[in-house]
Write an enzyme that holds these catalytic residues in place. Structure first.
Site, short mmCIF file in Angstrom:
data_model
loop_
_atom_site.label_atom_id
_atom_site.label_comp_id
_atom_site.label_asym_id
_atom_site.label_seq_id
_atom_site.Cartn_x
_atom_site.Cartn_y
_atom_site.Cartn_z
N LYS A 1 88.49 54.35 54.73
CA LYS A 1 87.29 53.93 55.48
C LYS A 1 87.04 52.43 55.38
CE LYS A 1 84.22 56.56 53.42
NZ LYS A 1 85.05 57.30 52.45
N ARG B 1 75.63 60.58 53.81
CA ARG B 1 76.49 61.53 53.08
C ARG B 1 75.78 62.82 52.74
NH1 ARG B 1 79.52 57.01 49.41
NH2 ARG B 1 81.60 57.62 49.95
N ARG C 1 95.10 53.27 43.67
CA ARG C 1 94.10 52.21 43.77
C ARG C 1 93.49 51.93 42.39
NH1 ARG C 1 89.27 53.10 47.90
NH2 ARG C 1 88.31 54.27 46.21
N ARG D 1 89.02 50.40 39.33
CA ARG D 1 87.65 50.84 39.58
C ARG D 1 87.27 51.95 38.62
NH1 ARG D 1 86.23 51.75 45.87
NH2 ARG D 1 85.20 53.55 44.95
N ARG E 1 84.73 63.34 42.82
CA ARG E 1 84.27 62.70 44.06
C ARG E 1 84.73 63.50 45.28
NH1 ARG E 1 86.46 57.02 44.24
NH2 ARG E 1 85.01 56.71 45.94
P1 AMP Z 1 82.44 54.60 48.23
O1 AMP Z 1 83.04 53.30 47.89
O2 AMP Z 1 81.84 54.65 49.61
O3 AMP Z 1 83.34 55.78 47.98
O4 AMP Z 1 81.18 54.78 47.24
C1 AMP Z 1 81.33 54.70 45.84
C2 AMP Z 1 80.20 55.43 45.14
O5 AMP Z 1 78.94 54.84 45.52
C3 AMP Z 1 80.07 56.89 45.50
O6 AMP Z 1 80.94 57.71 44.75
C4 AMP Z 1 78.60 57.14 45.18
O7 AMP Z 1 78.39 57.22 43.78
C5 AMP Z 1 77.95 55.85 45.65
N1 AMP Z 1 77.57 55.95 47.08
C6 AMP Z 1 78.07 55.24 48.12
N2 AMP Z 1 77.50 55.61 49.27
C7 AMP Z 1 76.61 56.59 48.97
C8 AMP Z 1 75.72 57.37 49.73
N3 AMP Z 1 75.62 57.24 51.06
N4 AMP Z 1 74.94 58.26 49.06
C9 AMP Z 1 75.01 58.39 47.72
N5 AMP Z 1 75.86 57.72 46.95
C10 AMP Z 1 76.65 56.80 47.56
#
Ligand code: AMP
Length: 198
Positions: free
Chosen positions: A13, A88, A127, A133, A144
């Site tokens: 993404k 989400r 990654r 990370r 996740r």
């Molecule tokens: P991502 O990089 O988009 O996978 O986001 C990393 C982490 O940030 C996720 O595993 C969540 O802990 C938090 N996060 C990001 N976007 C959201 C969202 N829309 N709602 C809740 N938690 C989020």
């Protein structure tokens, strides 16, 4: 252009969001990136979000929704945006609808990037080695993916019912996936023009 980019962790993404947003000259807004920046700076938001992120859980809707409402109020979002990783949960879908209703605009398309689970785990672990990370260790990666399947996957049906969803195969070279996304967006735009014609 008001777009959502959805898909499981590891589907690509972030990479696609940057390219697509540039193509349409709209800001790419990644909730994950905003949270990570706040964690790095140890702001109040970062402190509130960190434990959830490290465990592979979602940050609570209240916190996430307030952050997105604030970001979308930015002048650079007036003519469009690409949201990567939001909404989400059903509560986030409702909040986004309310934000857009208040300013009398709607979404143009929701792109769902798809990839199979084994491929996703492999990519996320690679990654993790490259970027280190904290949320990319194997058990957290699996968590996740589970959280995504339980909470976010079903939102695709919701957007499909609203005739906004375009599914795109996330496997392949970055430029191939970009082309697929641009193709579905072009046909979505053409369909909208046809249905809104007098
Ligand atoms: P991502 O990089 O988009 O996978 O986001 C990393 C982490 O940030 C996720 O595993 C969540 O802990 C938090 N996060 C990001 N976007 C959201 C969202 N829309 N709602 C809740 N938690 C989020």
């Amino acid at each position: 252009m008001r777009l959502l980019l959805m898909g499981p962790p590891g589907a690509g993404k972030g990479t696609q969001a940057a390219v697509i947003a540039e193509r349409f000259a709209v800001p790419a807004i990644s909730t994950g990136d905003i949270f990570r920046a706040n964690v790095a700076e140890q702001t109040a938001l970062g402190v509130a979000a960190q434990a959830y992120m490290d465990a592979g859980e979602y940050v609570p809707d209240e916190i996430t929704n307030a952050m997105v409402a604030d970001r979308l109020a930015g002048g650079d979002c007036a003519d469009g945006f690409l949201l990567d990783g939001y909404p989400r949960t059903p509560q986030q879908v409702a909040e986004l609808d309310a934000i857009l209703d208040r300013v009398g605009v709607g979404l143009d398309a929701v792109v769902l990037l798809e990839a199979d689970t084994d491929e996703l785990v492999g990519r996320l672990l690679a990654r993790s080695q490259e970027q280190g990370r904290a949320d990319d260790t194997e058990s957290v990666v699996r968590r996740r993916l589970e959280v995504y399947a339980a909470e976010t996957g079903p939102l695709a049906d919701h957007y499909a019912e609203r005739d906004l969803l375009a599914r795109v195969d996330g496997l392949g070279q970055v430029h191939e996936v970009t082309e697929r996304i641009l193709t579905v967006l072009t046909s979505a735009a053409a369909q909208r023009t046809a249905t809104s014609a007098p």
